[in-house]
Design a protein around this motif. Structure first.
Motif, PDB file in Angstrom:
ATOM      1  N   ARG A  69     -18.340  77.097  30.027  1.00 13.40           N
ATOM      2  CA  ARG A  69     -17.251  76.124  29.865  1.00 13.40           C
ATOM      3  C   ARG A  69     -17.766  74.705  29.651  1.00 13.40           C
ATOM      4  O   ARG A  69     -17.265  73.744  30.254  1.00 13.40           O
ATOM      5  CB  ARG A  69     -16.302  76.199  31.067  1.00 13.40           C
ATOM      6  N   ALA A  72     -14.882  71.764  25.799  1.00 13.26           N
ATOM      7  CA  ALA A  72     -13.500  71.725  26.295  1.00 13.26           C
ATOM      8  C   ALA A  72     -12.588  72.678  25.532  1.00 13.26           C
ATOM      9  O   ALA A  72     -11.742  73.359  26.138  1.00 13.26           O
ATOM     10  CB  ALA A  72     -12.963  70.293  26.208  1.00 13.26           C
ATOM     11  N   GLU A  73     -12.732  72.767  24.212  1.00 13.59           N
ATOM     12  CA  GLU A  73     -11.854  73.625  23.433  1.00 13.59           C
ATOM     13  C   GLU A  73     -12.093  75.099  23.741  1.00 13.59           C
ATOM     14  O   GLU A  73     -11.155  75.906  23.715  1.00 13.59           O
ATOM     15  CB  GLU A  73     -12.028  73.353  21.939  1.00 13.59           C
ATOM     16  N   ALA A  76     -10.391  75.838  27.031  1.00 16.73           N
ATOM     17  CA  ALA A  76      -8.942  75.905  26.849  1.00 16.73           C
ATOM     18  C   ALA A  76      -8.511  77.207  26.187  1.00 16.73           C
ATOM     19  O   ALA A  76      -7.463  77.774  26.531  1.00 16.73           O
ATOM     20  CB  ALA A  76      -8.470  74.707  26.032  1.00 16.73           C
ATOM     21  N   GLU A  77      -9.302  77.704  25.217  1.00 15.89           N
ATOM     22  CA  GLU A  77      -8.880  78.909  24.496  1.00 15.89           C
ATOM     23  C   GLU A  77      -8.840  80.139  25.403  1.00 15.89           C
ATOM     24  O   GLU A  77      -8.149  81.113  25.097  1.00 15.89           O
ATOM     25  CB  GLU A  77      -9.777  79.163  23.282  1.00 15.89           C
ATOM     26  N   GLY A  79      -7.936  79.764  28.595  1.00 13.02           N
ATOM     27  CA  GLY A  79      -7.030  79.400  29.680  1.00 13.02           C
ATOM     28  C   GLY A  79      -7.698  78.776  30.876  1.00 13.02           C
ATOM     29  O   GLY A  79      -7.171  78.822  31.992  1.00 13.02           O
ATOM     30  N   ASN A  80      -8.839  78.135  30.656  1.00 16.16           N
ATOM     31  CA  ASN A  80      -9.582  77.509  31.750  1.00 16.16           C
ATOM     32  C   ASN A  80      -9.657  76.002  31.555  1.00 16.16           C
ATOM     33  O   ASN A  80      -9.517  75.497  30.446  1.00 16.16           O
ATOM     34  CB  ASN A  80     -11.006  78.070  31.818  1.00 16.16           C
ATOM     35  N   GLU A  81      -9.903  75.298  32.643  1.00 18.12           N
ATOM     36  CA  GLU A  81     -10.142  73.865  32.588  1.00 18.12           C
ATOM     37  C   GLU A  81     -11.648  73.604  32.615  1.00 18.12           C
ATOM     38  O   GLU A  81     -12.437  74.455  33.041  1.00 18.12           O
ATOM     39  CB  GLU A  81      -9.465  73.165  33.767  1.00 18.12           C
TER      40      GLU A  81
END
Length: 261
Positions: A69, A72-73, A76-77, A79-81
């Motif tokens: 992670r 950032a994208e 997000a894809e 479903g995580n921060e």
């Protein structure tokens, strides 16, 4: 300099890659290195065409430390921060394969994903590295594919099986020692179709951040590898697929997916 590890006539050696082109197109030769490349070395002057050798994983790491992670994208894809601190995990040495080697679809998964990544290769033993010394401990950079059993990752709290199974860490085709990694194009294709396209400048945390963070906890050894995270666009791999990771200034790492025998 591009440093490759290869086998020829049953012998394993390192060599400096010379010439222009790709592994597949020809035109490249290897000048065999005397000794190992992590210390001062000499080129032997003995040259062999790259087409006559088998390229191996460019290094045999004691450990592969991977970061999750870090784009950032991508976070997000799925479903995580983006986490407050880097998420680090290990891929075992038995997961490492080289260019042209087969990725074996694990029998315990139904959903395999590609993750194109820039890999950092460590060149000297180091611990608690200050930010201003990070460049001194890096040998170079190569392409990596953090192949992931996504369904297993989602149902198991630890990622060891999902990301550490045999053949889940393709590396190659060689190590580029003279490269600014701060803003490189990184992409993945599957059967020639582009899946991932990003830039290393989109990393949430820089390579300096990652080396400092990791070496606060552990000693890194020559040949150890850090995987720096993957940009958005991860997706499925199926038996028979050919997946290629290309990073600007390094080259292309290509592997096929087969059924585990």
């Amino acid at each position: 300099m591009r440093i490759a590890r290869f086998s020829i006539d049953g012998n394993v050696a390192f060599g400096a890659v010379e010439g222009e082109g790709t592994v597949e197109s020809g035109g490249l030769v290897l000048d065999i290195i005397k000794g190992i490349p992590y210390t001062d070395f000499e080129l032997s002057g003995t040259k062999v065409p790259l087409s006559k050798v088998r390229l191996l994983p460019p290094v045999l790491p004691n450990k592969v430390v991977a970061i999750g992670r870090n784009y950032a994208e991508h976070a997000a894809e799925l479903g995580n921060e983006v986490p407050d601190v880097p998420v680090a995990f290990f891929k075992p040495t038995t997961s490492v394969i080289g260019p042209g080697d087969a990725i074996e679809f694990p029998s315990f998964s139904n959903e395999l994903h590609h993750e194109a990544e820039l890999a950092v290769v460590i060149g000297r033993m180091c611990r608690e590295v200050p930010r201003e010394r990070v460049k001194d401990v890096i040998f170079g950079y190569t392409c990596a594919n953090d192949v992931t059993a996504r369904d297993v990752q989602q149902r198991e709290k630890q990622w060891a099986r999902a990301k550490g199974f045999d053949t889940s860490c393709p590396l190659g085709p060689w190590v580029e020692t003279d490269l600014d990694p701060s803003d490189l194009t990184i992409q993945a294709t599957v059967n020639g179709e582009q899946r991932q396209l990003g830039r290393t400048s989109d990393m949430t945390r820089s390579i300096e951040d990652l080396v400092v963070h990791i070496t606060e906890a552990m000693t890194l050894l020559p040949g150890d590898v850090i995987l720096t995270g993957t940009p958005a666009g991860v997706g499925p791999l199926n038996v028979g697929d050919e997946v290629a990771v290309t990073i600007e200034g390094i080259g292309t790492l290509t592997n096929k997916v087969i059924k585990r025998g």
